[in-house]
Structure formats: structure tokens, C-alpha cells
Design an enzyme around this catalytic site. Structure first.
Site, PDB file in Angstrom:
ATOM      1  N   SER A  24       0.921  -1.201   0.047  1.00 37.62           N
ATOM      2  CA  SER A  24       0.079   0.002   0.045  1.00 37.62           C
ATOM      3  C   SER A  24       0.833   1.223  -0.142  1.00 37.62           C
ATOM      4  O   SER A  24       1.670   1.590  -1.019  1.00 37.62           O
ATOM      5  CB  SER A  24      -1.017  -0.013   1.162  1.00 37.62           C
ATOM      6  N   ASP A  31     -10.076  -6.122  -3.659  1.00 44.66           N
ATOM      7  CA  ASP A  31      -9.802  -4.886  -2.977  1.00 44.66           C
ATOM      8  C   ASP A  31     -10.384  -3.805  -3.494  1.00 44.66           C
ATOM      9  O   ASP A  31     -10.681  -3.603  -4.530  1.00 44.66           O
ATOM     10  CB  ASP A  31      -8.027  -4.639  -3.502  1.00 44.66           C
ATOM     11  N   HIS A  90      -7.089  -6.080   0.290  1.00 46.06           N
ATOM     12  CA  HIS A  90      -6.274  -5.107   0.361  1.00 46.06           C
ATOM     13  C   HIS A  90      -4.879  -5.563   1.402  1.00 46.06           C
ATOM     14  O   HIS A  90      -3.738  -5.232   1.000  1.00 46.06           O
ATOM     15  CB  HIS A  90      -6.539  -3.807   1.163  1.00 46.06           C
TER      16      HIS A  90
END
Length: 264
Positions: A82, A207, A235
């Protein structure tokens, strides 16, 4: 006092630096340790201002990459999840000679949605920034819940992420806002198109923060890279599908490590 938290563990002879995402810390990798330590020398980092890396002010993506790079081994494989994917990508752009290969996980070179680009609507990111000043903990918890939404183990995974945050020092509102600002404004799409080192992009099919459409778009514009979409993941694929995730990492490093040695 500002000091970057950096822990090195593992029995392997290949250095792998793991960079966590927004709001979290290096404890998020705990479920991967037994799977990766036999094969790698792992470097577990709390990004500046997060977890045990206290005392830092909010900073730009470039500044964050520089601080992390200063503490890193001379050469390593880099894996960023991320926000950590942006930091690892910036490091690869800044000092490519120090990066054996780059792995981004549930990350995007441009997190904010644009007319021709899928992502998080900018007003959603701005909304999170505003809400942080109103209700700090609830905002962080909402963001964590979004990361596991849709998976079979969503509640369990969200609880794990929450415990990771609560069991270490909390980042300040300033640091969290700075991280959201990076997510809102960073755009490395063109810069990374010229990267020549091994690059693997891992996505979760479910996600809700980094749409899987990003994978197909980058397959076209970054033909030098490869992508994998994990079917039942959201995610945080390393939490919901740790065995599959570890196998993907091991295969990529083994295959590209041989290629790099032959090229030298």
C-alpha cells in the site's frame, strides 16, 4: 529523539526489506515471518512516525524514502504494501543500483482516481483527513476495516490489523495526515515506466482501495513488469492468503535472482 525502528531476522542469504502501509507498523508482517525467515534475511521497518519510529514530523514521499534508504543494506529486494509500495517504488527510482528487485502489494503508483485512472476518489481521501481531526481512532478503524472487506476472514483480519496498531505507539494525527496527503497526491506512473529492474505487482481481486483494473492498465504501460491477482484477497493478501503470498514472493525472487546474476 528521532530513530527509525529497524529489526533484522532470518536465516536466508537474501536481504528482503518489508515496508508496511498507512497507519500500521512492522508487526503487520508477523504472520509471514515463519514462512519467509528460512529463505530471507528480513528487514522489518516502522516507517518514520509510525509504530516505534517516533519523533518524526510529517514528510514528503521523497523524504520518507531517503530516511528509510539511509538505514538499509547496500543492496536488497524491496517489498512495499500500500503506502509502503509507494515508498519502495520511490527508493527504486532514487537508487536503483541498491534494489535487486521491487515487489508492490495492493499498491498503486497513483492511489487517487482520475478521469482515466481507477482509484480512491480524492474527496474520500480528503474526508479521511478531515475526520482524523474529529475522531482519530474511529477514522483509523474505518480505514482498516476497508482493507479486509469482502474476504472470507474479513472480521478476523480486521481485528488483527487493529491489534497491530494498538499494540505499538500510535502515529500522530500529523503523521497520518501526511501519509494520506502522499496517497492523495503521489503519481509515479510515468517515472516507473522507465524502471528496468525486476518488478512484481500483487493485487487482491476484492480490494476496494486499489481496484484490480489497475493491474491491467499497468500490464500495458509497464510491459517490463508482471502482475498477479490473488482471487480471494482484498487489500491485505499476505494476511488472508499467507501461504500463497509467500510462495509468490519466493518464486519471483528465485527466478529473478538467477536472471540478475546471469546478467552481471
Amino acid at each position: 529523539m528521532t530513530a527509525l525502528y529497524w529489526q533484522t531476522i532470518g536465516e536466508g542469504d537474501r536481504d528482503l526489506v518489508l515496508l508496511h502501509g498507512w497507519g500500521l507498523n512492522a508487526e503487520v508482517w508477523s504472520c509471514m515471518l515463519e514462512r519467509l525467515t528460512p529463505h530471507f534475511r528480513l528487514h522489518l521497518v516502522d516507517l518514520p512516525g509510525y509504530g516505534r519510529s517516533q519523533g518524526f514530523a510529517a514528510m514528503s514521499l521523497e523524504q520518507m524514502a531517503e530516511i528509510v534508504l539511509d538505514a538499509a543494506p547496500a543492496q536488497a529486494w524491496w517489498l512495499g504494501w500500500s503506502l509502503g509500495g509507494l515508498v519502495a517504488s520511490q527508493i527504486a527510482l532514487t537508487q536503483p543500483q541498491r534494489v535487486h528487485g521491487l515487489i508492490t502489494v495492493a499498491s498503486s503508483p497513483c492511489f487517487a482516481a482520475q478521469d482515466d485512472w481507477p482509484g480512491i476518489r480524492p474527496e474520500v481521501l480528503s474526508g479521511f483527513q478531515h475526520q482524523l481531526s474529529q475522531d482519530f481512532q474511529r477514522t483509523v478503524e474505518r480505514f482498516l476495516a476497508l482493507q479486509t472487506l469482502g474476504t472470507e476472514s474479513a472480521r478476523q483480519d480486521a481485528r488483527l490489523l487493529k491489534s497491530v496498531v494498538l499494540n505499538q505507539p500510535m502515529p500522530s494525527v500529523e503523521i497520518l495526515n501526511g501519509g494520506l496527503e502522499i496517497l492523495r497526491t503521489a503519481d509515479l506512473r510515468q517515472s516507473l515506466a522507465g524502471l528496468s529492474l525486476p518488478l512484481l505487482r500483487i493485487y487482491g481481486y476484492l480490494d476496494g482501495l486499489v481496484p484490480r483494473k489497475v493491474a491491467g492498465l499497468l500490464d500495458v504501460s509497464w510491459p517490463h513488469s508482471s502482475s498477479i491477482i490473488i482471487a480471494k484477497a482484498a487489500h491485505a493478501p499476505f494476511i488472508s492468503q499467507p501461504d500463497e503470498f509467500a510462495e509468490i514472493i519466493g518464486t519471483f525472487v528465485a527466478e529473478n535472482g538467477i536472471c540478475r546474476q546471469n546478467a552481471q
